[in-house]
Design a protein around this motif. Structure first.
Motif, mmCIF file in Angstrom:
data_model
loop_
_atom_site.group_PDB
_atom_site.id
_atom_site.type_symbol
_atom_site.label_atom_id
_atom_site.label_comp_id
_atom_site.label_asym_id
_atom_site.label_seq_id
_atom_site.Cartn_x
_atom_site.Cartn_y
_atom_site.Cartn_z
ATOM 1 N N ARG A 20 0.826 -1.195 0.000
ATOM 2 C CA ARG A 20 0.000 0.000 0.000
ATOM 3 C C ARG A 20 0.866 1.254 0.000
ATOM 4 N NH1 ARG A 20 -3.864 -0.315 5.029
ATOM 5 N NH2 ARG A 20 -3.973 1.894 4.504
ATOM 6 N N PRO A 21 0.440 2.339 -0.641
ATOM 7 C CA PRO A 21 1.205 3.589 -0.588
ATOM 8 C C PRO A 21 1.205 4.138 0.826
ATOM 9 C CG PRO A 21 -0.938 3.955 -1.607
ATOM 10 C CD PRO A 21 -0.774 2.467 -1.467
ATOM 11 N N VAL A 24 -1.112 9.253 0.914
ATOM 12 C CA VAL A 24 -2.273 9.293 0.026
ATOM 13 C C VAL A 24 -2.836 10.709 0.002
ATOM 14 C CG1 VAL A 24 -2.890 6.863 0.362
ATOM 15 C CG2 VAL A 24 -3.816 8.592 1.911
ATOM 16 N N GLY A 25 -3.537 11.021 -1.071
ATOM 17 C CA GLY A 25 -4.216 12.302 -1.159
ATOM 18 C C GLY A 25 -3.335 13.426 -1.671
ATOM 19 N N ILE A 167 -8.100 7.573 3.611
ATOM 20 C CA ILE A 167 -7.022 6.582 3.467
ATOM 21 C C ILE A 167 -7.439 5.419 2.583
ATOM 22 C CG2 ILE A 167 -5.539 4.930 4.678
ATOM 23 C CD1 ILE A 167 -5.537 6.758 7.079
ATOM 24 N N ARG A 168 -8.552 4.778 2.892
ATOM 25 C CA ARG A 168 -8.945 3.569 2.151
ATOM 26 C C ARG A 168 -10.406 3.246 2.419
ATOM 27 N NH1 ARG A 168 -9.581 -0.731 5.599
ATOM 28 N NH2 ARG A 168 -8.501 -0.635 7.613
ATOM 29 N N VAL A 189 0.284 5.494 7.587
ATOM 30 C CA VAL A 189 -0.135 6.370 6.492
ATOM 31 C C VAL A 189 -0.611 7.710 7.046
ATOM 32 C CG1 VAL A 189 -1.838 6.681 4.664
ATOM 33 C CG2 VAL A 189 -0.701 4.476 4.921
ATOM 34 N N CYS A 193 0.940 11.341 6.102
ATOM 35 C CA CYS A 193 0.106 12.338 5.432
ATOM 36 C C CYS A 193 0.057 13.641 6.227
ATOM 37 C CB CYS A 193 -1.309 11.796 5.245
ATOM 38 S SG CYS A 193 -1.439 10.470 4.013
#
Length: 214
Positions: A20-21, A24-25, A167-168, A189, A193
Protein backbone atom coordinates in the motif's frame (compact mmCIF):
# COMPACT_ATOMS: atom_id res chain seq x y z
CA UNK A 1 9.71 13.50 6.81
CA UNK A 2 8.24 10.14 5.82
CA UNK A 3 8.48 7.37 8.39
CA UNK A 4 10.42 4.65 6.58
CA UNK A 5 10.79 2.76 9.83
CA UNK A 6 8.49 2.27 12.81
CA UNK A 7 7.26 5.62 14.18
CA UNK A 8 7.73 6.18 17.94
CA UNK A 9 5.26 4.39 20.23
CA UNK A 10 3.53 2.65 17.31
CA UNK A 11 4.43 -0.94 16.53
CA UNK A 12 4.16 -1.70 12.82
CA UNK A 13 4.44 -5.44 12.10
CA UNK A 14 5.27 -6.87 8.70
CA UNK A 15 1.95 -6.51 6.91
CA UNK A 16 0.13 -8.29 4.13
CA UNK A 17 -0.70 -4.76 2.95
CA UNK A 18 2.97 -3.72 2.70
CA UNK A 19 2.46 -2.73 -0.95
CA UNK A 20 0.00 0.00 0.00
CA UNK A 21 1.20 3.59 -0.59
CA UNK A 22 2.42 5.26 2.59
CA UNK A 23 1.17 8.70 1.54
CA UNK A 24 -2.27 9.29 0.03
CA UNK A 25 -4.22 12.30 -1.16
CA UNK A 26 -3.23 15.74 -2.48
CA UNK A 27 -0.55 18.00 -0.89
CA UNK A 28 -3.24 19.89 1.02
CA UNK A 29 -6.90 19.21 1.87
CA UNK A 30 -9.53 19.72 -0.81
CA UNK A 31 -13.32 19.57 -0.61
CA UNK A 32 -15.05 18.29 1.41
CA UNK A 33 -12.19 18.70 3.88
CA UNK A 34 -11.64 19.89 6.48
CA UNK A 35 -14.65 18.36 8.21
CA UNK A 36 -15.23 19.46 11.80
CA UNK A 37 -16.76 17.10 14.35
CA UNK A 38 -17.40 17.46 18.05
CA UNK A 39 -19.30 15.78 20.83
CA UNK A 40 -18.96 13.72 24.02
CA UNK A 41 -16.91 10.54 23.87
CA UNK A 42 -19.29 7.59 23.94
CA UNK A 43 -18.66 4.08 25.22
CA UNK A 44 -18.30 1.80 22.22
CA UNK A 45 -18.12 -1.95 21.81
CA UNK A 46 -15.04 -2.33 24.02
CA UNK A 47 -13.13 -4.36 21.45
CA UNK A 48 -10.75 -1.78 19.95
CA UNK A 49 -8.22 -1.93 22.75
CA UNK A 50 -8.93 -5.49 23.85
CA UNK A 51 -9.12 -7.28 20.49
CA UNK A 52 -7.19 -5.00 18.15
CA UNK A 53 -4.72 -3.04 20.29
CA UNK A 54 -6.35 0.12 18.96
CA UNK A 55 -8.60 1.78 21.58
CA UNK A 56 -11.14 4.13 20.06
CA UNK A 57 -13.19 7.12 21.15
CA UNK A 58 -16.66 7.00 19.62
CA UNK A 59 -18.68 10.09 18.74
CA UNK A 60 -22.50 10.11 19.01
CA UNK A 61 -24.53 9.56 15.86
CA UNK A 62 -25.72 13.15 15.58
CA UNK A 63 -22.12 14.40 15.61
CA UNK A 64 -21.33 12.66 12.33
CA UNK A 65 -24.66 12.72 10.49
CA UNK A 66 -23.79 15.95 8.72
CA UNK A 67 -20.61 14.60 7.13
CA UNK A 68 -22.26 11.63 5.40
CA UNK A 69 -23.25 11.37 1.76
CA UNK A 70 -26.97 10.89 1.22
CA UNK A 71 -28.05 7.32 1.88
CA UNK A 72 -24.87 6.12 3.61
CA UNK A 73 -26.29 6.01 7.12
CA UNK A 74 -29.11 3.65 6.20
CA UNK A 75 -27.28 1.35 3.81
CA UNK A 76 -24.59 -1.20 4.59
CA UNK A 77 -24.03 -1.69 0.88
CA UNK A 78 -21.90 1.43 0.48
CA UNK A 79 -18.55 -0.01 -0.61
CA UNK A 80 -19.12 1.12 -4.19
CA UNK A 81 -19.71 4.74 -3.17
CA UNK A 82 -17.17 7.42 -3.96
CA UNK A 83 -15.09 8.04 -0.82
CA UNK A 84 -15.60 11.78 -0.85
CA UNK A 85 -17.56 14.56 -2.48
CA UNK A 86 -18.59 18.16 -2.07
CA UNK A 87 -21.58 17.21 0.05
CA UNK A 88 -20.04 14.61 2.32
CA UNK A 89 -18.16 11.34 2.58
CA UNK A 90 -18.91 7.64 2.55
CA UNK A 91 -17.66 4.82 4.72
CA UNK A 92 -13.94 4.22 5.04
CA UNK A 93 -10.82 5.10 7.00
CA UNK A 94 -9.81 8.74 7.39
CA UNK A 95 -7.03 10.78 9.03
CA UNK A 96 -6.81 14.11 10.79
CA UNK A 97 -6.38 15.65 14.22
CA UNK A 98 -8.32 15.41 17.48
CA UNK A 99 -8.31 16.97 20.92
CA UNK A 100 -9.89 15.78 24.15
CA UNK A 101 -11.22 18.35 26.64
CA UNK A 102 -11.46 17.15 30.25
CA UNK A 103 -14.24 18.61 32.41
CA UNK A 104 -13.58 21.38 34.86
CA UNK A 105 -13.03 18.77 37.55
CA UNK A 106 -9.78 17.96 35.75
CA UNK A 107 -8.29 20.68 37.91
CA UNK A 108 -8.65 18.45 40.96
CA UNK A 109 -5.65 16.53 42.20
CA UNK A 110 -7.23 13.14 41.50
CA UNK A 111 -8.18 14.02 37.92
CA UNK A 112 -4.88 15.73 37.19
CA UNK A 113 -3.00 12.59 38.18
CA UNK A 114 -4.67 10.58 35.41
CA UNK A 115 -5.15 13.19 32.67
CA UNK A 116 -1.94 15.08 32.10
CA UNK A 117 -1.08 18.19 30.12
CA UNK A 118 0.27 16.14 27.21
CA UNK A 119 -3.15 14.44 26.97
CA UNK A 120 -4.93 17.76 26.38
CA UNK A 121 -3.18 18.90 23.20
CA UNK A 122 -4.12 18.44 19.53
CA UNK A 123 -3.02 14.97 18.41
CA UNK A 124 -3.03 12.96 15.15
CA UNK A 125 -5.86 10.50 14.71
CA UNK A 126 -7.28 7.81 12.44
CA UNK A 127 -11.05 7.46 12.10
CA UNK A 128 -13.00 4.43 10.94
CA UNK A 129 -16.43 5.42 9.64
CA UNK A 130 -18.74 2.59 8.76
CA UNK A 131 -20.32 -0.72 9.63
CA UNK A 132 -17.15 -2.66 10.49
CA UNK A 133 -18.21 -5.78 8.58
CA UNK A 134 -15.65 -7.99 10.39
CA UNK A 135 -17.71 -7.50 13.56
CA UNK A 136 -21.09 -7.34 11.78
CA UNK A 137 -22.11 -3.95 13.19
CA UNK A 138 -25.83 -3.24 13.15
CA UNK A 139 -25.35 0.53 13.03
CA UNK A 140 -22.89 2.90 11.47
CA UNK A 141 -20.25 4.25 13.86
CA UNK A 142 -17.44 6.81 13.83
CA UNK A 143 -14.56 5.32 15.82
CA UNK A 144 -11.56 7.59 16.38
CA UNK A 145 -8.17 6.23 17.41
CA UNK A 146 -5.94 9.02 18.72
CA UNK A 147 -2.25 8.28 18.11
CA UNK A 148 -1.24 8.87 21.70
CA UNK A 149 -0.97 6.76 24.82
CA UNK A 150 -3.51 7.92 27.41
CA UNK A 151 -3.14 6.69 30.97
CA UNK A 152 -6.88 6.08 31.34
CA UNK A 153 -10.17 6.30 29.47
CA UNK A 154 -12.06 9.55 28.99
CA UNK A 155 -15.68 8.55 28.46
CA UNK A 156 -17.97 11.56 28.72
CA UNK A 157 -15.22 14.06 27.97
CA UNK A 158 -15.83 16.44 25.08
CA UNK A 159 -13.76 15.83 21.95
CA UNK A 160 -13.18 17.73 18.72
CA UNK A 161 -11.92 16.11 15.52
CA UNK A 162 -10.80 17.65 12.27
CA UNK A 163 -11.05 15.15 9.40
CA UNK A 164 -8.55 16.05 6.67
CA UNK A 165 -8.30 13.13 4.26
CA UNK A 166 -9.27 9.64 3.12
CA UNK A 167 -7.02 6.58 3.47
CA UNK A 168 -8.94 3.57 2.15
CA UNK A 169 -12.37 1.92 1.85
CA UNK A 170 -13.95 -0.20 4.54
CA UNK A 171 -13.10 -3.87 4.00
CA UNK A 172 -14.49 -7.19 5.19
CA UNK A 173 -11.55 -9.15 6.63
CA UNK A 174 -11.34 -12.92 6.76
CA UNK A 175 -9.05 -12.88 9.83
CA UNK A 176 -8.48 -10.60 12.80
CA UNK A 177 -4.76 -10.66 12.02
CA UNK A 178 -5.40 -9.18 8.58
CA UNK A 179 -7.51 -6.42 10.12
CA UNK A 180 -4.79 -5.61 12.67
CA UNK A 181 -2.14 -5.46 9.93
CA UNK A 182 -4.17 -2.95 7.95
CA UNK A 183 -4.94 -0.88 11.06
CA UNK A 184 -1.23 -0.57 11.76
CA UNK A 185 -0.59 0.47 8.17
CA UNK A 186 -3.40 3.04 8.49
CA UNK A 187 -1.59 4.59 11.47
CA UNK A 188 1.62 4.85 9.51
CA UNK A 189 -0.14 6.37 6.49
CA UNK A 190 -1.92 8.92 8.71
CA UNK A 191 1.32 10.10 10.31
CA UNK A 192 3.03 10.45 6.94
CA UNK A 193 0.11 12.34 5.43
CA UNK A 194 -0.17 14.72 8.38
CA UNK A 195 3.55 15.43 8.27
CA UNK A 196 3.05 17.38 5.02
CA UNK A 197 2.98 21.18 5.50
CA UNK A 198 -0.46 21.48 3.94
CA UNK A 199 -1.84 19.25 6.71
CA UNK A 200 0.40 19.85 9.73
CA UNK A 201 -0.78 23.46 9.82
CA UNK A 202 -4.21 22.23 10.91
CA UNK A 203 -2.81 21.08 14.26
CA UNK A 204 -2.96 24.78 15.15
CA UNK A 205 -6.42 25.40 13.68
CA UNK A 206 -8.56 27.82 15.70
CA UNK A 207 -11.29 25.18 15.74
CA UNK A 208 -9.43 23.54 18.62
CA UNK A 209 -9.07 26.74 20.67
CA UNK A 210 -12.57 26.90 22.12
CA UNK A 211 -13.85 24.33 24.59
CA UNK A 212 -16.96 22.57 23.21
CA UNK A 213 -20.11 22.83 25.28
CA UNK A 214 -21.78 19.71 26.59
Amino acid sequence: MVFESTPPEISIPQSLSSTRPLIVGPPSPSLPYPIRLQGPVMRGFGRGGKDLGCPTANLPDDAVDGMLLDGVKNSKNSTDRVPEGKDGVGTGVYYGYARVYPPESAGSEAEASRFKEEDKVVLPMVMSLGWNPFYKNERLTAEIHILHSFASDFYGYQMKALVLGYIRPELDYTTREGLIQDINTDKRVALNCLDRPGYSVFAGDEFFDSIPTA
